[in-house]
Write a protein that holds these residues in place. Structure first.
Motif, PDB file in Angstrom:
ATOM      1  N   HIS A  52      -2.632  11.827  -8.566  1.00  0.00           N
ATOM      2  CA  HIS A  52      -4.057  11.710  -8.238  1.00  0.00           C
ATOM      3  C   HIS A  52      -4.929  12.053  -9.447  1.00  0.00           C
ATOM      4  O   HIS A  52      -5.957  11.422  -9.681  1.00  0.00           O
ATOM      5  N   PHE A  90      -3.301   1.296  -7.436  1.00  0.00           N
ATOM      6  CA  PHE A  90      -2.714   2.361  -6.621  1.00  0.00           C
ATOM      7  C   PHE A  90      -1.817   1.772  -5.543  1.00  0.00           C
ATOM      8  O   PHE A  90      -2.204   0.823  -4.858  1.00  0.00           O
ATOM      9  N   PHE A  92       0.445   3.207  -2.190  1.00  0.00           N
ATOM     10  CA  PHE A  92       0.595   4.415  -1.380  1.00  0.00           C
ATOM     11  C   PHE A  92       1.856   4.332  -0.514  1.00  0.00           C
ATOM     12  O   PHE A  92       2.316   3.235  -0.180  1.00  0.00           O
ATOM     13  N   GLN A  93       2.330   5.503  -0.099  1.00  0.00           N
ATOM     14  CA  GLN A  93       3.507   5.538   0.764  1.00  0.00           C
ATOM     15  C   GLN A  93       3.250   4.778   2.069  1.00  0.00           C
ATOM     16  O   GLN A  93       4.088   4.050   2.554  1.00  0.00           O
ATOM     17  N   ARG A  94       2.057   4.948   2.622  1.00  0.00           N
ATOM     18  CA  ARG A  94       1.741   4.317   3.924  1.00  0.00           C
ATOM     19  C   ARG A  94       0.956   3.022   3.752  1.00  0.00           C
ATOM     20  O   ARG A  94       0.240   2.610   4.660  1.00  0.00           O
ATOM     21  N   PHE A  96      -1.645   1.476   3.450  1.00  0.00           N
ATOM     22  CA  PHE A  96      -3.102   1.442   3.645  1.00  0.00           C
ATOM     23  C   PHE A  96      -3.719   0.065   3.435  1.00  0.00           C
ATOM     24  O   PHE A  96      -4.788  -0.072   2.840  1.00  0.00           O
ATOM     25  N   LEU A  97      -3.015  -0.945   3.945  1.00  0.00           N
ATOM     26  CA  LEU A  97      -3.663  -2.263   4.017  1.00  0.00           C
ATOM     27  C   LEU A  97      -4.669  -2.182   5.163  1.00  0.00           C
ATOM     28  O   LEU A  97      -4.394  -1.530   6.176  1.00  0.00           O
ATOM     29  N   LEU A  98      -5.804  -2.841   5.022  1.00  0.00           N
ATOM     30  CA  LEU A  98      -6.804  -2.766   6.097  1.00  0.00           C
ATOM     31  C   LEU A  98      -6.341  -3.656   7.251  1.00  0.00           C
ATOM     32  O   LEU A  98      -6.130  -4.860   7.071  1.00  0.00           O
ATOM     33  N   PRO A  99      -6.164  -3.073   8.434  1.00  0.00           N
ATOM     34  CA  PRO A  99      -5.521  -3.808   9.534  1.00  0.00           C
ATOM     35  C   PRO A  99      -6.319  -4.998  10.059  1.00  0.00           C
ATOM     36  O   PRO A  99      -5.754  -5.873  10.702  1.00  0.00           O
ATOM     37  N   ARG A 157      -2.109  -6.194  -3.995  1.00  0.00           N
ATOM     38  CA  ARG A 157      -3.494  -5.713  -4.024  1.00  0.00           C
ATOM     39  C   ARG A 157      -3.740  -4.819  -5.239  1.00  0.00           C
ATOM     40  O   ARG A 157      -4.775  -4.915  -5.901  1.00  0.00           O
TER      41      ARG A 157
ATOM     42  N   GLU B 286      -7.794   5.235   5.324  1.00  0.00           N
ATOM     43  CA  GLU B 286      -8.109   3.895   4.804  1.00  0.00           C
ATOM     44  C   GLU B 286      -9.284   3.957   3.842  1.00  0.00           C
ATOM     45  O   GLU B 286      -9.292   3.308   2.798  1.00  0.00           O
ATOM     46  N   ALA B 289      -8.247   5.393   0.676  1.00  0.00           N
ATOM     47  CA  ALA B 289      -7.508   4.395  -0.112  1.00  0.00           C
ATOM     48  C   ALA B 289      -8.477   3.407  -0.766  1.00  0.00           C
ATOM     49  O   ALA B 289      -8.293   3.017  -1.920  1.00  0.00           O
TER      50      ALA B 289
END
Lengths: 222, 390
Positions: A52, A90, A92-94, A96-99, A157, B286, B289
């Motif tokens: 970070h 960046f 990330f592990q999760r 964080f694509l916008l659903p 992305r 989100e 991010a």
């Protein structure tokens, strides 16, 4: 060539329930352009904090982080955000694509923010989705993708604005071994294409693909 | 990008957004109605006054603007003197009084206006001719007595309480049917020649008030001020000053509409604020991010503010439509009150009321989004991402 990111005696102290937590204790390192660095270490050792700070989403308590030669603690939020938008990716592990956005819209998002013209955006999205092997999934929502596909989409992305530095925080943490292996190969390819890659991971197989492996323990590089 | 994201974020939780929009529509409809109520009475009153065809009303000094209880003596002479002002086209005396009207063996009371031919705007003739040569009666009076054009009726100013015989009476023929803008619901009204009514009530050259028409290009306020200065026994009221007087008398409508507008705005702000704050709580990671991939703090704040504005924007056409629909029955309820002239409207849809509602609703949406926007703006990126993974 100047390092893409350089840490000079960086310390990061958090206050948690009134107690001081020393996440990093005097870390110095330089990430050269085009290198592939893996940071490993036990949970809570300061790996994510290090990442970070490298990406300018957190600032050091003392010491200095130079991102593309610019001290992050002296840059305003807008300047730092612009630097991240155009030169840092960046992952990330999760994911964080916008659903609520399709895969191609997710990939397009950083380009929209950077003001990339529509025609160029379309070309770049085509190229990036082909790069990560997801052209056939471009109109799907993240909820319709597998974990591996979501992570590949998130990598596309991260590459949207052609960054010189890609930072990945446990990118295989949510994936099975086989999928993790594919993601590792993708990082190796990105590195081969000249992007500096820093991966924080618990996954020894992923770490073994890096040119350099740094171990962090109790906030110190060992 | 933030505009694109704001719209998509709201579509993400369709049911929640739909309920939110419904709430804001109800709130906005009430706001529109209250805005119409605040302005409508004045607008409607101004429209009625505008149709009368004169700009200044001259009444005895010290009486209420619309009173006709006191008479101005030597009204013709006063009218001639007022008409001598270069800005005045004509000045005309009028009488407003109560009379007994008899025809076909029946007798009822009615409001009577005595007027000269130039004061045509006081009655809207719908059948027949104006009141130059006889009576113009309104629908309520003609219906009550079953009057027809050409029919002879007796007007009396007084009736003997013992015998029931009229003590002073004249006979006139019905020459037209018409509507009077200031009629109360069910009120019986007629217009008659001025001299006939003057002789009926026994006032030689007396008038309840004078009406003054100014020439094109003349500021009525200038004439009004001149009349006020020149003739100490009377006061002149222009349409704007009449409106001000009416507005003062009906101030409680303003207070009523201001309070209900305020309540509906607060409800809209709270609705938007609550739902957006709840939605924000579920997508902090989100947003962190998004900040990490390069969205500046100010852009994230703008994104959340825009979400509030989009809710208000989507609700707006529906709010105006529902408000308009509701205003009909609400207007009917208020107009059914006693003492309300039939041409007066309480809820008048005007562009100004719509624009004010749109602006207030947009402000409410944005204001409602202020708290979640502040939460988004102060989001710690690293800590939020870290928390999400744990």
């Amino acid at each position: 060539m100047a390092p893409v990111v350089e840490l000079r005696d960086v310390r990061r102290v958090y206050r948690l329930d009134g107690t001081e937590v020393h996440a990093l204790r005097g870390v110095s390192l330089a990430v050269e352009p085009g290198c592939f660095l893996a940071v490993v270490g036990p949970s809570g050792s300061g790996k994510s904090t290090l990442l970070h700070l490298m990406g300018g989403v957190d600032l050091p308590t003392s010491g200095e982080v130079l991102l593309f030669g610019q001290p992050t603690h002296r840059l305003g939020d807008a300047h730092l955000a612009r630097l991240r938008l155009r030169r840092v990716g960046f992952v990330f592990q999760r994911f964080f694509l916008l659903p609520m956005l399709t895969l191609e819209e997710n990939v397009m998002l950083p380009m929209l923010e950077a003001g990339v013209p529509a025609r160029e955006r379309r070309e770049r999205v085509d190229r990036l989705l082909a790069y990560v092997g997801l052209q056939h999934r471009r109109h799907h929502l993240p909820g319709q993708l597998s974990g591996g596909e979501m992570q590949r989409g998130a990598i596309a992305r991260a590459l949207a604005n052609g960054p010189a530095l890609l930072l990945a925080d446990e990118p295989t943490g949510e994936l099975d071994q086989q999928t993790g292996r594919e993601i590792g190969r993708l990082f190796a390819r990105i590195h081969a294409d000249g992007v500096a890659v820093v991966v924080v991971t618990h996954n020894p197989e992923l770490a073994s693909l890096a040119e350099h492996v740094l171990t962090i323990r109790d906030g110190r590089l060992t | 990008m933030v505009w694109f994201l704001a719209r998509r974020s709201l579509r993400r939780h369709r049911t929640r957004t739909l309920l939110l929009v419904t709430g804001v529509v109800v709130s906005g409809a009430l706001l529109f109605d209250m805005t119409m109520l605040g302005e409508g009475l004045t607008t409607s009153f101004a429209a009625v006054l505008g149709r009368l065809g004169y700009e200044i009303r001259v009444v005895p000094r010290g009486v209420l603007p619309l009173s006709s209880d006191f008479l101005i003596p030597n009204a013709s002479r006063l009218a001639t003197r007022i008409a001598s002002h270069p800005g005045v086209l004509w000045a005309s005396p009028m009488i407003a009084t109560q009379v007994y009207v008899s025809a076909r063996g029946r007798r009822v009371t009615a409001v009577a206006y005595g007027l000269r031919p130039e004061v045509a705007g006081i009655v809207r003739v719908e059948d027949g001719t104006g009141a130059e040569g006889g009576l113009v009666v309104n629908a309520a009076l003609s219906r009550t007595l079953g009057l027809r054009i050409g029919e002879r009726v007796i007007l009396a100013s007084r009736v003997d309480p013992q015998t029931g015989a009229p003590s002073s009476a004249i006979a006139l023929r019905v020459v037209g049917f018409g509507e009077f803008p200031f009629d109360l619901r069910g009120q019986r009204t007629l217009a008659a020649p001025l001299d006939a009514l003057q002789s009926l009530v026994g006032v030689q050259d007396g008038a309840s008030f004078l009406v003054v028409k100014v020439r094109r290009g003349t500021d009525p306020e200038v004439v009004r001020a001149w009349v006020d200065r020149t003739f100490p026994d009377v006061q002149a009221l222009s349409i704007p000053s009449l409106l001000r007087a009416v507005r003062t008398q009906l101030r409680y409508f303003d207070h009523f509409s201001a309070i209900l507008s305020g309540v509906s705005l607060v409800v809209a702000v709270l609705l938007v604020g609550t739902v957006l704050t709840l939605q924000l709580g579920g997508r902090l990671a989100e947003l962190a991010a998004l900040r990490a991939i390069g969205l500046a703090r100010a852009r994230l704040v703008l994104l959340v503010l825009l979400e509030g504005a989009v809710v208000a924007g989507v609700s707006m056409p529906l709010a105006l439509g529902v408000g308009l629909l509701l205003s009909g029955p609400l207007d009917a309820i208020l107009r059914a009150m006693p003492g309300v002239p039939q041409d007066l409207r309480f809820f008048v849809p005007t562009a100004q009321a719509a624009i004010r509602t749109v602006a207030l609703l947009l402000a409410a949406g944005t204001l409602g989004a202020a708290y979640p926007a502040w939460v988004a703006g102060t989001l710690q990126i690293a800590a939020t991402l870290h928390r999400e993974v744990l």
